[in-house]
Design an enzyme around this catalytic site. Structure first.
Site, PDB file in Angstrom:
ATOM      1  N   THR A 356     -46.076 -10.894 -11.618  1.00  0.00           N
ATOM      2  CA  THR A 356     -46.917 -10.315 -11.741  1.00  0.00           C
ATOM      3  C   THR A 356     -47.062  -9.631 -12.324  1.00  0.00           C
ATOM      4  OG1 THR A 356     -45.827  -9.964  -8.951  1.00  0.00           O
ATOM      5  CG2 THR A 356     -46.802  -8.476  -9.633  1.00  0.00           C
ATOM      6  N   CYS A 357     -48.248  -9.164 -12.336  1.00  0.00           N
ATOM      7  CA  CYS A 357     -48.584  -8.125 -13.419  1.00  0.00           C
ATOM      8  C   CYS A 357     -48.447  -8.767 -14.773  1.00  0.00           C
ATOM      9  CB  CYS A 357     -48.640  -6.257 -13.126  1.00  0.00           C
ATOM     10  SG  CYS A 357     -48.390  -4.918 -14.093  1.00  0.00           S
ATOM     11  N   SER A 358     -47.598  -7.951 -15.361  1.00  0.00           N
ATOM     12  CA  SER A 358     -47.040  -8.457 -17.388  1.00  0.00           C
ATOM     13  C   SER A 358     -45.775  -9.593 -16.525  1.00  0.00           C
ATOM     14  CB  SER A 358     -46.751  -7.597 -18.274  1.00  0.00           C
ATOM     15  OG  SER A 358     -45.102  -6.896 -17.593  1.00  0.00           O
ATOM     16  N   GLY A 360     -47.292 -12.079 -15.079  1.00  0.00           N
ATOM     17  CA  GLY A 360     -48.393 -12.732 -14.583  1.00  0.00           C
ATOM     18  C   GLY A 360     -49.168 -13.060 -16.107  1.00  0.00           C
ATOM     19  N   PHE A 384     -49.796 -12.009  -8.966  1.00  0.00           N
ATOM     20  CA  PHE A 384     -50.328 -10.391  -8.481  1.00  0.00           C
ATOM     21  C   PHE A 384     -51.525  -9.464  -9.172  1.00  0.00           C
ATOM     22  CE2 PHE A 384     -47.035 -11.809  -5.002  1.00  0.00           C
ATOM     23  CZ  PHE A 384     -47.718 -12.428  -4.764  1.00  0.00           C
TER      24      PHE A 384
END
Length: 620
Positions: A356-358, A360, A384
């Site tokens: 997720t985000c960073s 990811g 994500f």
């Protein structure tokens, strides 16, 4: 006794009782007002004591705290990129460029001025048709349309706002300079909106009269408390309303592996049969992992467990200046260690992953490193709201230059970390109406307590970034290395994402202002494996928190992935419902056979330790 006399006496007794009740009510209001005044005095005293203490405590560089705070307070308050920052000089430069264009084009400036005053005349003669957007919650009160003075006030504000932005549109600035000017203007025009003042806010005025002024006193108390404890910004949430482990992060499980960087949590199966291939979730390093395990019913982890998946999730340690040297390599190595534990516990030679985000971005970097080494332990990757191609323009990059990036890196080197509160402040200024002025009105002008909302509680439960990781992220944002194979080496290995052949599920939000969906879509062109791109109809956080059952939920899918994201969107089909179920079906097909659920967590090598949500989540 004469009946008329009795009736008169009864009336007098009723009048006296009503007067006594009214007096008691007034005394209650006075007592409440005095209590609020005492709270205000206590808050003010606490603020003064905090300031006196700051005046006497030098920092590591020998400067007093007020000196160092004064140097960065304004910059922090007007931050635009959470990793870079936005300085007052940036706003000055944007305004200077706009003024220079006006001086170069006096005819254009005169035309806009003439149009402004012409429409202003229509407003004050009640002939103007200017109206606020029906979706703008600030001006929904009927007073804005019914009261002539308030209506003229609102129309004047809207005209002024529209005229300024129209001037920018016609000024002939370079596209990036024009975007900067629009953003700076928006910060200013939204700050001086009529609703941000007591007299200019009908709802606040009504509340003031209804409470006999007590709402204003409560607002003052809230303001003083925020000055003392929240860096001067209005609180977004009542931080006493929730408790992690009691209200949030409740999915049952246990820590089964731990090192100095992370805890690995294995979740208790909720089904008799589970899929053979486990799922390892990698949360962002910014904020804590329980965005994936929020309130029951909103928890993505809870949902995944109920689908028969063997779920593991990382919980990052909140670093201090002592961990200033933790970089991207450190976090990648920690994920590798956790993946070894997951495979040993489940007996599966490979696993599915989710970032997720960073988190990811970190996971994607690891995928490139594993691909270069021929390591096939990861079979699928779900990403994500993750951007890997930083060439897509966004608000986050408006003021990113080599100079601002180097200044940001130097600042975190001095401190050892990038404070989470600084990043949260910057994120708030990306959407000031929703995340600042909305609470300014609620908390200060109307005098209500901040709301109790689980997402905002998580958002304010911030973490720090080590200086090295902060620097690595800034370098990636500046050089955009994932789009040029071999230009970045991690764990001693050149990274080429086109060599990543595992299937990938990529989810983005159509209204995401932090990781724009077109930037997320670009990942379909970077990875070498088969990609599935899903576009949620929400923003950065609400795209993730999208449980089944919301009748308004929708998402977009398409079968082909051209280079141009607009072409993809033109071909995409709208799907009703939550993408969670779409993702579940996608992952089921890639999770192997089903087998009996394990009767216990961990194994002989990786023994269960603290119950979920672990211990690192509670470290300040």
């Amino acid at each position: 006794m004469d009946p008329q006399v009795e009736t008169a006496l009864a009336k007098e007794r009723r009048k006296r009782a009503e007067a006594e009740a009214a007096l008691a009510e007034e005394k209650r209001k006075v007592a409440a007002l005095e209590a609020e005044q005492r709270k205000a005095a206590d808050a003010l005293q606490a603020l003064e004591e905090q300031q006196r203490e700051a005046n006497t405590q030098p920092d590591a560089a020998g400067m007093t705290a007020p000196a160092t705070e004064a140097a960065g307070a304004v910059d922090a308050a007007f931050g635009i990129n959470p990793l870079i920052g936005f300085k007052g000089a940036d706003a000055f430069t944007a305004g200077q460029q706009l003024l220079q264009q006006a001086l170069k084009q006096p005819g254009m400036a005169m035309r806009h001025s003439t149009e402004f005053f012409t429409e202003l005349g229509r407003i004050w003669t009640r002939q103007s048709e200017i109206a606020s957007d029906a979706k703008d919650k600030r001006f929904l009160d009927q007073t804005w349309t019914d009261h002539p003075l308030y209506k003229a006030y609102l129309q004047t504000y809207l005209l002024w706002n529209q005229s300024l932005h129209a001037f920018v549109d016609d000024a002939g600035l370079a596209p990036r300079d024009a975007d900067r000017a629009r953003f700076v203007l928006s910060l200013f025009t939204e700050a001086v909106a009529p609703t941000n003042t007591m007299l200019g806010n009908p709802a606040a005025m009504k509340r003031f009269y209804e409470t006999g002024g007590a709402s204003a006193v409560r607002g003052l108390v809230h303001m003083l408390e925020d000055l003392a404890k929240n860096g001067g910004l209005p609180s977004q949430v009542n931080m006493k309303a929730f408790q992690v482990g009691k209200d949030l992060a409740l999915t049952p499980g246990s820590v089964v592996f731990k090192n100095e960087v992370l805890e690995l949590i294995q979740y208790t199966p909720a089904t008799d049969q589970v899929y053979q291939r486990p799922l390892l979730m990698v949360p962002p390093q910014i904020n804590k992992f329980y965005i994936l395990d929020l309130s029951p019913g909103k928890s993505f982890i809870e949902f995944a467990v109920k689908q028969g998946l063997q779920v593991f999730c990382l919980s990052w340690r909140n670093p201090t200046p002592a961990q200033r040297d933790w970089g991207l390599d450190t976090y990648m190595q920690a994920i590798l260690a956790a993946s070894d534990a997951v495979r040993a516990i489940t007996g599966s030679p490979d696993l599915n992953t989710l970032g997720t985000c960073s988190g990811g971005m970190t996971l994607s970097a690891l995928l490139g490193q594993l691909a270069a080494r021929g390591d096939r332990r990861i079979q699928t990757a779900t990403l994500f709201v993750t951007v890997l191609d930083y060439s897509v323009e966004s608000q986050l990059g408006l003021f990113a230059t080599p100079e601002t990036i180097e200044a940001a890196k130097q600042a975190s080197r001095v401190q050892g970390v990038l404070e989470g509160q600084e990043m949260a402040r910057v994120f708030a200024w990306l959407r000031p109406n929703d995340l600042i002025w909305n609470y300014w009105v609620n908390n200060y002008l109307i005098g209500k307590d901040p709301p109790s909302f689980d997402v905002l509680y998580w958002n304010n439960d911030s973490t720090r970034l080590p200086a090295r990781l902060h620097s690595d992220m800034l370098d990636i944002a500046l050089s955009n290395p994932f789009t040029s194979p071999g230009t970045i080496a991690l764990l001693g290995t050149p990274i080429d994402l086109s060599k990543v052949m595992c299937d990938a599920y990529i989810m983005a939000g159509v209204t995401d202002h932090i990781t724009p969906w077109k930037g997320c879509y670009a990942t379909t062109q970077l990875l070498g494996g088969t990609c599935e791109f899903v576009l949620s109809s929400a923003g950065h956080i609400q795209s993730i928190l999208n449980p089944p059952g919301n009748p308004k939920a929708k998402y977009f899918t398409a079968a082909e992935y051209p280079v141009d994201p607009d072409q993809w969107f033109a071909r995409a089909k709208q799907q009703d419902g939550s993408w969670w179920e779409h993702w579940r079906n996608w992952l089921w097909a890639r999770s192997g056979e089903r087998k009996p659920a394990p009767k216990a967590l961990g194994n002989t090598q990786y023994q269960p330790e603290a119950p979920a949500p672990g211990t690192y989540i509670f470290e300040p």
